[in-house]
Enzyme design. Sequence first.
Site, PDB file in Angstrom:
ATOM      1  N   CYS A 205       0.511  -1.290  -0.235  1.00  0.00           N
ATOM      2  CA  CYS A 205      -0.065   0.325   0.052  1.00  0.00           C
ATOM      3  C   CYS A 205       0.716   1.124   0.062  1.00  0.00           C
ATOM      4  O   CYS A 205       0.076   2.642  -0.122  1.00  0.00           O
ATOM      5  CB  CYS A 205      -1.003   0.035   1.057  1.00  0.00           C
ATOM      6  SG  CYS A 205      -2.158  -1.901   1.196  1.00  0.00           S
TER       7      CYS A 205
ATOM      8  N   HIS B 107      -3.357   7.426   3.960  1.00  0.00           N
ATOM      9  CA  HIS B 107      -3.744   6.175   3.024  1.00  0.00           C
ATOM     10  C   HIS B 107      -5.603   5.347   3.456  1.00  0.00           C
ATOM     11  O   HIS B 107      -6.041   5.149   5.446  1.00  0.00           O
ATOM     12  CB  HIS B 107      -3.102   5.472   3.259  1.00  0.00           C
ATOM     13  CG  HIS B 107      -3.055   3.565   2.873  1.00  0.00           C
ATOM     14  ND1 HIS B 107      -3.718   3.189   1.827  1.00  0.00           N
ATOM     15  CD2 HIS B 107      -3.268   2.151   3.675  1.00  0.00           C
ATOM     16  CE1 HIS B 107      -3.864   1.523   0.973  1.00  0.00           C
ATOM     17  NE2 HIS B 107      -4.063   1.351   2.217  1.00  0.00           N
TER      18      HIS B 107
ATOM     19  N   ASN C 281     -10.413  -0.648   0.271  1.00  0.00           N
ATOM     20  CA  ASN C 281      -8.324  -0.615  -0.177  1.00  0.00           C
ATOM     21  C   ASN C 281      -8.139  -0.551  -1.177  1.00  0.00           C
ATOM     22  O   ASN C 281      -8.491  -1.571  -1.186  1.00  0.00           O
ATOM     23  CB  ASN C 281      -8.179  -0.779   1.580  1.00  0.00           C
ATOM     24  CG  ASN C 281      -7.447  -0.892   1.525  1.00  0.00           C
ATOM     25  OD1 ASN C 281      -6.164  -0.401   0.766  1.00  0.00           O
ATOM     26  ND2 ASN C 281      -6.265  -1.685   2.430  1.00  0.00           N
TER      27      ASN C 281
HETATM   28  N1  ACO Z   1     -18.214  -9.323   8.297  1.00  0.00           N
HETATM   29  C1  ACO Z   1     -18.759 -10.223  10.057  1.00  0.00           C
HETATM   30  N2  ACO Z   1     -18.354 -10.104  10.123  1.00  0.00           N
HETATM   31  C2  ACO Z   1     -16.618 -10.134  10.461  1.00  0.00           C
HETATM   32  C3  ACO Z   1     -16.646  -9.964   9.601  1.00  0.00           C
HETATM   33  C4  ACO Z   1     -17.553  -9.492   8.745  1.00  0.00           C
HETATM   34  N3  ACO Z   1     -16.834  -8.968   6.943  1.00  0.00           N
HETATM   35  N4  ACO Z   1     -14.636 -10.004  10.152  1.00  0.00           N
HETATM   36  C5  ACO Z   1     -14.993 -10.715  10.888  1.00  0.00           C
HETATM   37  N5  ACO Z   1     -16.336 -10.020  11.566  1.00  0.00           N
HETATM   38  C6  ACO Z   1     -16.100 -10.613  12.987  1.00  0.00           C
HETATM   39  C7  ACO Z   1     -14.702 -11.906  13.196  1.00  0.00           C
HETATM   40  O1  ACO Z   1     -14.884 -12.992  12.366  1.00  0.00           O
HETATM   41  C8  ACO Z   1     -14.725 -11.827  14.401  1.00  0.00           C
HETATM   42  O2  ACO Z   1     -16.173 -11.974  14.947  1.00  0.00           O
HETATM   43  P1  ACO Z   1     -15.711 -13.537  16.548  1.00  0.00           P
HETATM   44  O3  ACO Z   1     -15.736 -12.347  17.542  1.00  0.00           O
HETATM   45  O4  ACO Z   1     -16.782 -14.458  16.330  1.00  0.00           O
HETATM   46  O5  ACO Z   1     -14.584 -13.801  15.971  1.00  0.00           O
HETATM   47  C9  ACO Z   1     -15.662 -10.640  14.282  1.00  0.00           C
HETATM   48  O6  ACO Z   1     -16.150  -9.831  13.235  1.00  0.00           O
HETATM   49  C10 ACO Z   1     -14.847  -8.978  15.305  1.00  0.00           C
HETATM   50  O7  ACO Z   1     -13.587  -9.005  14.656  1.00  0.00           O
HETATM   51  P2  ACO Z   1     -12.098  -8.651  14.959  1.00  0.00           P
HETATM   52  O8  ACO Z   1     -11.299  -8.503  14.174  1.00  0.00           O
HETATM   53  O9  ACO Z   1     -12.132  -7.903  16.473  1.00  0.00           O
HETATM   54  O10 ACO Z   1     -12.821  -7.163  14.240  1.00  0.00           O
HETATM   55  P3  ACO Z   1     -12.368  -5.950  14.742  1.00  0.00           P
HETATM   56  O11 ACO Z   1     -13.417  -4.291  15.129  1.00  0.00           O
HETATM   57  O12 ACO Z   1     -10.721  -5.720  14.858  1.00  0.00           O
HETATM   58  O13 ACO Z   1     -11.979  -5.204  13.105  1.00  0.00           O
HETATM   59  C11 ACO Z   1     -11.028  -4.941  10.464  1.00  0.00           C
HETATM   60  C12 ACO Z   1     -11.850  -6.132  11.969  1.00  0.00           C
HETATM   61  C13 ACO Z   1     -12.218  -3.984  10.054  1.00  0.00           C
HETATM   62  C14 ACO Z   1     -10.688  -5.827   9.728  1.00  0.00           C
HETATM   63  C15 ACO Z   1     -10.410  -4.378  11.159  1.00  0.00           C
HETATM   64  O14 ACO Z   1      -9.056  -4.952  12.320  1.00  0.00           O
HETATM   65  C16 ACO Z   1      -9.013  -3.685  10.341  1.00  0.00           C
HETATM   66  O15 ACO Z   1      -9.460  -2.760   9.784  1.00  0.00           O
HETATM   67  N6  ACO Z   1      -7.629  -4.121  10.330  1.00  0.00           N
HETATM   68  C17 ACO Z   1      -6.704  -3.472   9.393  1.00  0.00           C
HETATM   69  C18 ACO Z   1      -6.888  -3.832   8.649  1.00  0.00           C
HETATM   70  C19 ACO Z   1      -6.753  -3.354   7.138  1.00  0.00           C
HETATM   71  O16 ACO Z   1      -6.889  -2.902   6.787  1.00  0.00           O
HETATM   72  N7  ACO Z   1      -5.556  -3.776   6.454  1.00  0.00           N
HETATM   73  C20 ACO Z   1      -5.312  -3.737   5.267  1.00  0.00           C
HETATM   74  C21 ACO Z   1      -4.099  -3.789   4.480  1.00  0.00           C
HETATM   75  S1  ACO Z   1      -2.934  -3.011   5.483  1.00  0.00           S
HETATM   76  C22 ACO Z   1      -3.210  -1.618   5.314  1.00  0.00           C
HETATM   77  O17 ACO Z   1      -3.770  -0.902   3.762  1.00  0.00           O
HETATM   78  C23 ACO Z   1      -3.305  -0.020   6.517  1.00  0.00           C
END
Ligand code: ACO
Length: 329
Positions: A114, A256, A286
């Site tokens: 990214c 980003h 993203n």
């Molecule tokens: N729909 C429904 N439920 C979901 C989904 C979905 N699409 N994805 C995950 N869940 C569930 C998980 O399984 C979990 O369930 P569980 O508690 O039963 O295990 C629950 O939702 C909560 O998951 P968390 O990981 O705690 O959710 P969080 O609040 O951390 O959000 C997210 C997840 C959106 C991925 C967040 O961590 C995030 O944005 N991280 C950054 C990732 C990113 O942007 N990466 C891109 C590449 S790097 C960059 O560009 C910066």
Amino acid sequence: MSSTCTIVGLGAHLPRTIITNADMERMVDTSDEWIRTRTGINTRHFSQDNEPCSVLAHQAALKALEHAGLSAQDLTHIFVGTFSGDYNLPTTACILQDMLGLKGLPAFDLAAACSGFLYCLETARAYIALHPEACILVVGSEVTTSRLNLEDRTTCVLFGDGAGAAIVTGQPRLGGIRIVDVMLKADGSVGNLLTVHGGGSACKPVLGAPIGPEYFVQMNGRDVFKHAVRFMSDISISLLQRNNLVPHDIDLFIPHQANIRIIEAIAKKLGVNMDQVYVNVDRIGNTSAASIPIALTEAVQSGRIESGMKVLLTAFGGGFTWASALLQF
Ligand code: ACO
């Protein structure tokens, strides 16, 4: 680096197919409410089979050339930031060179996920220091969907496809955007938090073997989130300090576009109002290396940025890599 570096043209291109959260609900076990509240994303653009990385890059490049009032023949170098190029070989930059009807000029892909566009921008600055006459096409282009496991709800809802391009020269130009400073960082010790292993020499494809989840983006979302906030905030402050500035001196931040909660957390750490922050993650998700040039192009074309403004760009991606750039309009 003392030489003048100016962005004289910008362009962006998004594939026509828009995928809503309701569409994602039909693909995986998710909900519009979950996606909106956890990420801020409502829609994203998905490439079709006839729109690989080079096609998106080409469209963005043509728009940037037109914006600059230049033709492809004016270019001296082509740099493409991507992790989702058309092939392992040839590179997307070489395919793009051919699409532009050019031969001979140096063209290469740069892999910094990214942060790829800002890594390319700093590379362009270095080339211009050596070759002040250079006129460099810098592109961030991604078909992230080619590297998404569309059965993995934890990743597939986050990303979209697109491309953004800039023409960078060593000549000051009325109305041009001066690249004041760029800072790049990386930390490979935490690289395993965000991976696409499959197909590499340490994770070789085997003829006839099934394609497993390792061929697609895999990540520890929570840890990526924390690193993204810390690294993008820290590098923004470091770059500002190096230029004797504070966040309040900046007219517009373009971070980003990964997740609205990451963007809001960075704004809070910098002590800036969200009015000062450009956001399009709600519309395009993203787009990895394309994220910054698409947002910058939109901000300029929508009249959000006026002459005299200072703009700070900051990116973070797999590797990990992260970067920041200060622009003077
Ligand atoms: N729909 C429904 N439920 C979901 C989904 C979905 N699409 N994805 C995950 N869940 C569930 C998980 O399984 C979990 O369930 P569980 O508690 O039963 O295990 C629950 O939702 C909560 O998951 P968390 O990981 O705690 O959710 P969080 O609040 O951390 O959000 C997210 C997840 C959106 C991925 C967040 O961590 C995030 O944005 N991280 C950054 C990732 C990113 O942007 N990466 C891109 C590449 S790097 C960059 O560009 C910066």
